[in-house]
Write a protein that holds these residues in place. Structure first.
Motif, mmCIF file in Angstrom:
data_model
loop_
_atom_site.group_PDB
_atom_site.id
_atom_site.type_symbol
_atom_site.label_atom_id
_atom_site.label_comp_id
_atom_site.label_asym_id
_atom_site.label_seq_id
_atom_site.Cartn_x
_atom_site.Cartn_y
_atom_site.Cartn_z
ATOM 1 N N ALA A 192 43.972 10.687 14.963
ATOM 2 C CA ALA A 192 44.602 10.840 13.693
ATOM 3 C C ALA A 192 44.499 8.717 13.408
ATOM 4 C CB ALA A 192 46.576 10.750 14.403
ATOM 5 N N ALA A 193 44.867 7.804 14.172
ATOM 6 C CA ALA A 193 44.445 6.675 13.596
ATOM 7 C C ALA A 193 42.873 6.445 13.204
ATOM 8 C CB ALA A 193 44.807 5.821 15.014
ATOM 9 N N TRP A 194 42.124 6.520 13.503
ATOM 10 C CA TRP A 194 40.392 6.968 12.731
ATOM 11 C C TRP A 194 40.410 7.736 11.643
ATOM 12 C CZ3 TRP A 194 37.857 7.546 17.818
ATOM 13 C CH2 TRP A 194 37.668 6.649 18.898
ATOM 14 N N THR A 195 41.179 8.649 11.118
ATOM 15 C CA THR A 195 40.928 8.913 9.855
ATOM 16 C C THR A 195 42.261 8.546 9.347
ATOM 17 O OG1 THR A 195 40.362 11.666 11.417
ATOM 18 C CG2 THR A 195 41.512 11.164 9.054
ATOM 19 N N GLU A 196 43.388 8.150 9.628
ATOM 20 C CA GLU A 196 43.861 7.065 8.538
ATOM 21 C C GLU A 196 43.566 6.298 8.407
ATOM 22 O OE1 GLU A 196 48.068 6.899 6.541
ATOM 23 O OE2 GLU A 196 46.418 8.834 7.299
ATOM 24 N N ALA A 197 42.687 5.107 9.197
ATOM 25 C CA ALA A 197 42.083 3.967 8.743
ATOM 26 C C ALA A 197 40.978 4.459 8.251
ATOM 27 C CB ALA A 197 42.080 3.756 9.978
ATOM 28 N N GLY A 198 40.354 5.228 7.783
ATOM 29 C CA GLY A 198 39.149 6.069 7.326
ATOM 30 C C GLY A 198 38.236 4.213 7.855
ATOM 31 N N ALA A 199 37.844 3.302 6.572
ATOM 32 C CA ALA A 199 36.487 2.496 7.027
ATOM 33 C C ALA A 199 37.151 1.428 7.394
ATOM 34 C CB ALA A 199 35.763 2.545 5.697
ATOM 35 N N GLY A 200 38.682 0.757 7.599
ATOM 36 C CA GLY A 200 39.216 0.029 8.166
ATOM 37 C C GLY A 200 39.652 0.023 9.717
ATOM 38 N N ALA A 201 40.717 -0.884 9.906
ATOM 39 C CA ALA A 201 41.310 -0.986 11.381
ATOM 40 C C ALA A 201 42.841 -0.240 11.441
ATOM 41 C CB ALA A 201 41.362 -2.079 11.707
ATOM 42 N N CYS A 202 43.111 0.768 11.899
ATOM 43 C CA CYS A 202 44.404 1.427 12.071
ATOM 44 C C CYS A 202 45.521 0.183 12.066
ATOM 45 C CB CYS A 202 44.053 2.423 12.683
ATOM 46 S SG CYS A 202 45.720 3.439 13.066
ATOM 47 N N GLY A 203 46.432 0.270 11.626
ATOM 48 C CA GLY A 203 47.738 -0.340 11.430
ATOM 49 C C GLY A 203 48.689 -0.263 11.863
ATOM 50 N N LEU A 204 48.439 1.306 12.050
ATOM 51 C CA LEU A 204 49.672 2.331 12.274
ATOM 52 C C LEU A 204 51.180 1.584 13.869
ATOM 53 C CD1 LEU A 204 48.146 5.764 11.318
ATOM 54 C CD2 LEU A 204 50.170 4.115 9.921
#
Length: 369
Positions: A345-357
């Protein structure tokens, strides 16, 4: 072996494996500190037994460390004392990697100004190079590796004088810190920074996560299907990413789940396990979507979340959410499956960046908050 999302683009979820990793890969490239033993030298729980079982099943074990201080023979002897039989040939250090890098670019028998410990001295001699102690000895290059907590300040000054005169400069690694029994101390990278500040120069670096270390490891082990096993995202996992090979992150060292969820693409491991027992078992698959009453799996990962072993992770209102069919614990769901679902969930949301959730509530649900 490759899996969903693997490659230079970075993955968006951990992989599954129908076979135990010790069967799916021929060689484990194991980091030491935080994976096999603690900074004080004692074995991490389950490490000795897990490595023994993996070796008995036919997996080749190689130990890959950025620490250039100790020669391979000393590291192998320590592993053997812990109950993990090892030969010097099973140990690959950043000292060996940088020595090969220097030898590839300097003539045989070249004098090299040594700033470091015995491990680096042995590695240079192995490559037919002559370590010297002073700029007055007419070196043609400078090589710098971790020299231990008692490295004299004058050694850094000697390196600065040589680099300042234009000699090629090499570093075994640039890890800023190193764990010790008393806490976190300055690593070789901190000493490299001193010389960099004094000279304005930049060294050629060999250690993890850079390609020379991966090259040295593959050359020495002959691995055809290697699996990097480590506890650090910025050295072990990034090194595997740079080398185009799969990786297993164990949560026995410096990386916690919050850091794992926030990982940028080059820091995302192929697999995640609590400890080295993860080598001995299949890895569960992370699937798209929540499972309905009819057992169907939704195709829309963003809408249905991500499921692993009874946990479903999703994103809502800037936060990671986690639902399970039972409570985490010995008699319920495996918390690591929840971690795997959260990674997706986190990596999909972040894509090519870092997850800030915000992952606070999800980690509390796993007992990790």
């Amino acid at each position: 072996m490759t899996g969903f999302g693997q490659g230079r683009q970075g993955r968006v979820r951990p992989d599954g494996s129908a076979r135990a990793l010790s069967e799916a890969y021929d060689t484990a490239l194991l980091d030491l500190d935080g994976v096999v033993y603690y900074a004080g030298g004692s074995a991490i729980p389950y490490a000795v037994e897990a490595l023994g079982a993996a070796r008995a099943g036919g997996m080749h074990l190689a130990y890959v460390t950025n620490n250039a201080l100790r020669p391979p023979e000393v590291v192998a002897a320590h592993l053997t004392e812990l109950g993990v039989p090892a030969e010097a040939a099973d140990v690959i250090t950043s000292a060996q990697a940088v020595a090969r890098l220097v030898a590839d670019e300097m003539p045989p028998g070249a004098r090299i100004l040594l700033i470091g410990g015995e491990g680096l001295r042995v590695a240079l001699r192995e490559r037919g190079l002559v370590p010297v102690e002073s700029l007055d000895d007419d070196p043609v290059a400078v090589v710098q590796g971790y020299g231990g907590p008692d490295l004299p300040w004058g050694r850094l000054a000697e390196a600065s004088y040589a680099v300042g005169r234009g000699l090629p400069w090499y570093a075994s690694n640039t890890d800023l810190t190193i764990p010790s029994v008393r806490g976190i101390g300055p690593g070789n990278g901190a000493a490299v920074e001193v010389v960099r500040i004094a000279t304005g120069a930049e060294p050629k670096v060999a250690g993890k996560p850079l390609p020379p270390m991966h090259r040295e490891t593959v050359l020495r082990t002959g691995a055809e299907r290697p699996l990097v096993v480590g506890d650090r995202l910025d050295t072990d996992i990034e090194g595997a990413f740079n080398g185009g090979v799969d990786s297993l992150l164990v949560l026995t060292g410096v990386t916690d789940v919050a850091r794992l969820l926030a990982a940028v693409p080059e820091h995302r491991p192929t697999y995640v396990a609590a400890d080295l027992r993860g080598l001995l078992v299949p890895q569960p698959e992370v699937t798209d979507g929540a499972v309905g009453a009819d057992g169907a799996v939704g195709a829309d990962g963003a809408a249905g979340g991500f499921r692993c072993g009874g946990w479903t992770a999703s994103v809502s209102g800037g936060a990671l959410l986690l639902d399970g069919e039972a409570e985490a614990g010995a008699d319920g769901l495996d918390p690591l499956d929840g971690v795997r679902a959260l990674c997706a969930a986190a990596w999909t949301e972040a894509g090519a960046g870092a997850c800030g959730l915000d992952a606070g509530k999800a980690l509390e649900r796993l007992g990790l908050g």
